[in-house]
Motif scaffolding. Sequence first.
Motif, PDB file in Angstrom:
ATOM      1  N   GLU A  32      36.004 133.369 115.151  1.00 18.17           N
ATOM      2  CA  GLU A  32      37.065 134.244 114.666  1.00 18.17           C
ATOM      3  C   GLU A  32      36.877 134.488 113.162  1.00 18.17           C
ATOM      4  N   GLN A 116      23.497 116.567  96.899  1.00 24.14           N
ATOM      5  CA  GLN A 116      24.009 117.784  97.530  1.00 24.14           C
ATOM      6  C   GLN A 116      23.784 119.006  96.635  1.00 24.14           C
ATOM      7  N   HIS A 182      35.725 128.202 108.145  1.00 26.40           N
ATOM      8  CA  HIS A 182      35.805 128.193 106.683  1.00 26.40           C
ATOM      9  C   HIS A 182      34.534 127.632 106.064  1.00 26.40           C
ATOM     10  N   LEU A 186      29.651 130.161 104.977  1.00 30.41           N
ATOM     11  CA  LEU A 186      29.202 130.099 103.581  1.00 30.41           C
ATOM     12  C   LEU A 186      27.733 129.729 103.422  1.00 30.41           C
ATOM     13  N   PHE A 187      27.166 129.026 104.418  1.00 28.69           N
ATOM     14  CA  PHE A 187      25.878 128.366 104.190  1.00 28.69           C
ATOM     15  C   PHE A 187      24.678 129.067 104.811  1.00 28.69           C
ATOM     16  N   MET A 248      35.896 119.950 104.428  1.00 28.15           N
ATOM     17  CA  MET A 248      35.913 120.515 103.069  1.00 28.15           C
ATOM     18  C   MET A 248      37.296 121.054 102.743  1.00 28.15           C
ATOM     19  N   GLY A 250      38.418 123.467 100.704  1.00 26.78           N
ATOM     20  CA  GLY A 250      37.815 124.567  99.948  1.00 26.78           C
ATOM     21  C   GLY A 250      38.543 124.884  98.656  1.00 26.78           C
ATOM     22  N   ARG A 251      39.868 124.855  98.705  1.00 26.81           N
ATOM     23  CA  ARG A 251      40.639 125.212  97.502  1.00 26.81           C
ATOM     24  C   ARG A 251      40.403 124.228  96.365  1.00 26.81           C
ATOM     25  N   VAL A 253      37.744 122.218  96.010  1.00 22.56           N
ATOM     26  CA  VAL A 253      36.367 122.361  95.518  1.00 22.56           C
ATOM     27  C   VAL A 253      36.296 123.572  94.579  1.00 22.56           C
ATOM     28  N   HIS A 285      24.954 127.278  90.527  1.00 25.05           N
ATOM     29  CA  HIS A 285      24.901 127.000  91.956  1.00 25.05           C
ATOM     30  C   HIS A 285      25.619 128.140  92.675  1.00 25.05           C
ATOM     31  N   ILE A 291      33.794 131.924  92.596  1.00 18.11           N
ATOM     32  CA  ILE A 291      33.697 130.778  91.674  1.00 18.11           C
ATOM     33  C   ILE A 291      32.856 131.206  90.470  1.00 18.11           C
ATOM     34  N   THR A 317      22.524 125.147  99.111  1.00 16.17           N
ATOM     35  CA  THR A 317      22.684 123.811  98.510  1.00 16.17           C
ATOM     36  C   THR A 317      21.599 123.472  97.479  1.00 16.17           C
ATOM     37  N   ALA A 347      29.257 118.123  96.497  1.00 12.91           N
ATOM     38  CA  ALA A 347      29.894 116.956  97.101  1.00 12.91           C
ATOM     39  C   ALA A 347      29.503 115.678  96.374  1.00 12.91           C
TER      40      ALA A 347
HETATM   41  N1  ACO Z   1      37.116 133.967 108.542  1.00 12.13           N
HETATM   42  C1  ACO Z   1      38.376 134.375 108.626  1.00 12.13           C
HETATM   43  N2  ACO Z   1      39.430 133.657 108.207  1.00 12.13           N
HETATM   44  C2  ACO Z   1      39.166 132.454 107.673  1.00 12.13           C
HETATM   45  C3  ACO Z   1      37.861 131.943 107.566  1.00 12.13           C
HETATM   46  C4  ACO Z   1      36.798 132.760 108.030  1.00 12.13           C
HETATM   47  N3  ACO Z   1      35.524 132.385 107.947  1.00 12.13           N
HETATM   48  N4  ACO Z   1      37.918 130.729 106.991  1.00 12.13           N
HETATM   49  C5  ACO Z   1      39.195 130.458 106.753  1.00 12.13           C
HETATM   50  N5  ACO Z   1      39.959 131.504 107.171  1.00 12.13           N
HETATM   51  C6  ACO Z   1      41.426 131.650 107.090  1.00 12.13           C
HETATM   52  C7  ACO Z   1      42.129 130.310 107.016  1.00 12.13           C
HETATM   53  O1  ACO Z   1      42.297 129.767 108.291  1.00 12.13           O
HETATM   54  C8  ACO Z   1      43.428 130.708 106.359  1.00 12.13           C
HETATM   55  O2  ACO Z   1      44.253 131.283 107.343  1.00 12.13           O
HETATM   56  P1  ACO Z   1      45.862 131.036 107.323  1.00 12.13           P
HETATM   57  O3  ACO Z   1      46.318 131.629 106.029  1.00 12.13           O
HETATM   58  O4  ACO Z   1      46.301 131.748 108.554  1.00 12.13           O
HETATM   59  O5  ACO Z   1      46.033 129.543 107.363  1.00 12.13           O
HETATM   60  C9  ACO Z   1      43.019 131.819 105.405  1.00 12.13           C
HETATM   61  O6  ACO Z   1      41.752 132.304 105.880  1.00 12.13           O
HETATM   62  C10 ACO Z   1      42.881 131.351 103.971  1.00 12.13           C
HETATM   63  O7  ACO Z   1      42.113 130.161 103.973  1.00 12.13           O
HETATM   64  P2  ACO Z   1      41.800 129.374 102.663  1.00 12.13           P
HETATM   65  O8  ACO Z   1      40.982 128.156 103.015  1.00 12.13           O
HETATM   66  O9  ACO Z   1      43.044 129.171 101.871  1.00 12.13           O
HETATM   67  O10 ACO Z   1      40.884 130.449 101.922  1.00 12.13           O
HETATM   68  P3  ACO Z   1      40.275 130.427 100.483  1.00 12.13           P
HETATM   69  O11 ACO Z   1      40.687 131.650  99.790  1.00 12.13           O
HETATM   70  O12 ACO Z   1      40.453 129.095  99.797  1.00 12.13           O
HETATM   71  O13 ACO Z   1      38.714 130.579 100.783  1.00 12.13           O
HETATM   72  C11 ACO Z   1      36.712 129.276 100.855  1.00 12.13           C
HETATM   73  C12 ACO Z   1      38.043 129.577 101.530  1.00 12.13           C
HETATM   74  C13 ACO Z   1      35.839 130.520 100.914  1.00 12.13           C
HETATM   75  C14 ACO Z   1      36.068 128.144 101.647  1.00 12.13           C
HETATM   76  C15 ACO Z   1      36.915 128.862  99.391  1.00 12.13           C
HETATM   77  O14 ACO Z   1      37.970 127.941  99.283  1.00 12.13           O
HETATM   78  C16 ACO Z   1      35.670 128.273  98.756  1.00 12.13           C
HETATM   79  O15 ACO Z   1      34.640 128.913  98.676  1.00 12.13           O
HETATM   80  N6  ACO Z   1      35.766 127.056  98.241  1.00 12.13           N
HETATM   81  C17 ACO Z   1      34.632 126.403  97.616  1.00 12.13           C
HETATM   82  C18 ACO Z   1      33.639 125.981  98.637  1.00 12.13           C
HETATM   83  C19 ACO Z   1      32.505 125.277  97.950  1.00 12.13           C
HETATM   84  O16 ACO Z   1      32.171 125.533  96.825  1.00 12.13           O
HETATM   85  N7  ACO Z   1      31.923 124.359  98.643  1.00 12.13           N
HETATM   86  C20 ACO Z   1      30.888 123.622  97.968  1.00 12.13           C
HETATM   87  C21 ACO Z   1      29.819 123.387  98.871  1.00 12.13           C
HETATM   88  S1  ACO Z   1      28.837 122.406  97.901  1.00 12.13           S
HETATM   89  C22 ACO Z   1      28.076 121.114  98.605  1.00 12.13           C
HETATM   90  O17 ACO Z   1      27.896 120.153  97.898  1.00 12.13           O
HETATM   91  C23 ACO Z   1      27.627 121.161 100.038  1.00 12.13           C
END
Ligand code: ACO
Length: 358
Positions: A32, A116, A182, A186-187, A248, A250-251, A253, A285, A291, A317, A347
């Motif tokens: 979805e 990571q 969520h 991203l990856f 994760m 996400g918010r 991070v 990164h 971000i 990553t 992470a």
């Molecule tokens: N498609 C559609 N809807 C989605 C998806 C998706 N892929 N993912 C989440 N949603 C929905 C959620 O369920 C939520 O719905 P709700 O309002 O009905 O509950 C809505 O979208 C908002 O979700 P949030 O999690 O609040 O969205 P946000 O704006 O925070 O974006 C994201 C999410 C993209 C993950 C963001 O928070 C982010 O990028 N954070 C940083 C991630 C990151 O940097 N990770 C590091 C990896 S590093 C490592 O070391 C591996």
Amino acid sequence: MAQGEVRAVLKGCGIAIPEVEVDNHMLARVLETSDEWIRARSGVVTRYYVEPGVGSSELGAQAARSALADAGLEAAEVDYIVCATMTPDHYFPGSATLIQQRLGIEPKPAIDLRQQCAGFAYGLQMVDALIRSGQAETVLLVGCDVHSSLIPFPPRSWQVLLGRQPPPAPPEEFEWNSRFRHLVVLFGDGGGAMVFRAEAGGERGIIGSRLLGDGNEKDILYVPGGGSASRPFVDAEMIAAGRTVPVMDGRKVFKLAVTKMPEVTRELLAEQNMSLDDVDLLVMHQANLRINEAAQKALALPDERVHNNIQRYGNTTSATLPICFHEAREEGKAPEGAVVAFVALGAGLHWGAVLLRV
Ligand code: ACO
């Protein structure tokens, strides 16, 4: 070797991008989500996945070969291998010795880093330390990750996603896959490598680094199941509950990344008696374009001094920094003599910055 301070000088860079390109519409076949949501929240448009059975060492070795060719060096000239990956081919050993084996060279010191998304930045610091201390003269630094291996889609969903079986995915699979939406959007998979050599007396080379870690933030991004804190290490119940997939927040991070990446960049520049005016290119990164836009704004850097490519590759990553640098250099944004600031957060929590004069 010439007289003067010894520095780790960049001699070559190379990347490895898998062949299977997956756009947001393809992901929407099995979970979805929508192209619009993914682009708006993260900036990602496409990412690349390996075929099943290809581990991170294969991408790492491919990137290493291309970096060595760029440097005009033979693999046999490498005397230390540093590999950053959070997705080694096996739980152990890590991927560094497998890269050495794939390069077909004699035994060498070979070490894996587990930081990571900050892994490559930690690797740059290690290269600098190895070369400045005289432990090594020619160091191969590799960042490689295969995130598709962590994506918990059932086999039928993979076939539908890749267009190898007709949609739809079975409803129970669609529901299961969507639990991780969520994360998985991203990856991507990828590899990048750099080769450094000890050179004395010049201006070029790694200038300095500032790397930090804080276990207090572990819970915002980690894999709960599968590890020595569980007995057994992994079991069927854990897998069925999705506990071998990363969790994760996400918010959180996001918030930490937009604060800590600019902060550590400024701290490092101050330590080096330098300022943002001295930075020709910022390579961050690639976790989320939003971000990076916020971090760029916090540092008040113009677009021509920042390079992003998460749109095409997603978050690879350990490989984001070399892939992003490689592309920027190909576009002429990092000529010899340019000062590049690398900055990452991931992470652990691990984060940090490294300055390099190309
Ligand atoms: N498609 C559609 N809807 C989605 C998806 C998706 N892929 N993912 C989440 N949603 C929905 C959620 O369920 C939520 O719905 P709700 O309002 O009905 O509950 C809505 O979208 C908002 O979700 P949030 O999690 O609040 O969205 P946000 O704006 O925070 O974006 C994201 C999410 C993209 C993950 C963001 O928070 C982010 O990028 N954070 C940083 C991630 C990151 O940097 N990770 C590091 C990896 S590093 C490592 O070391 C591996």
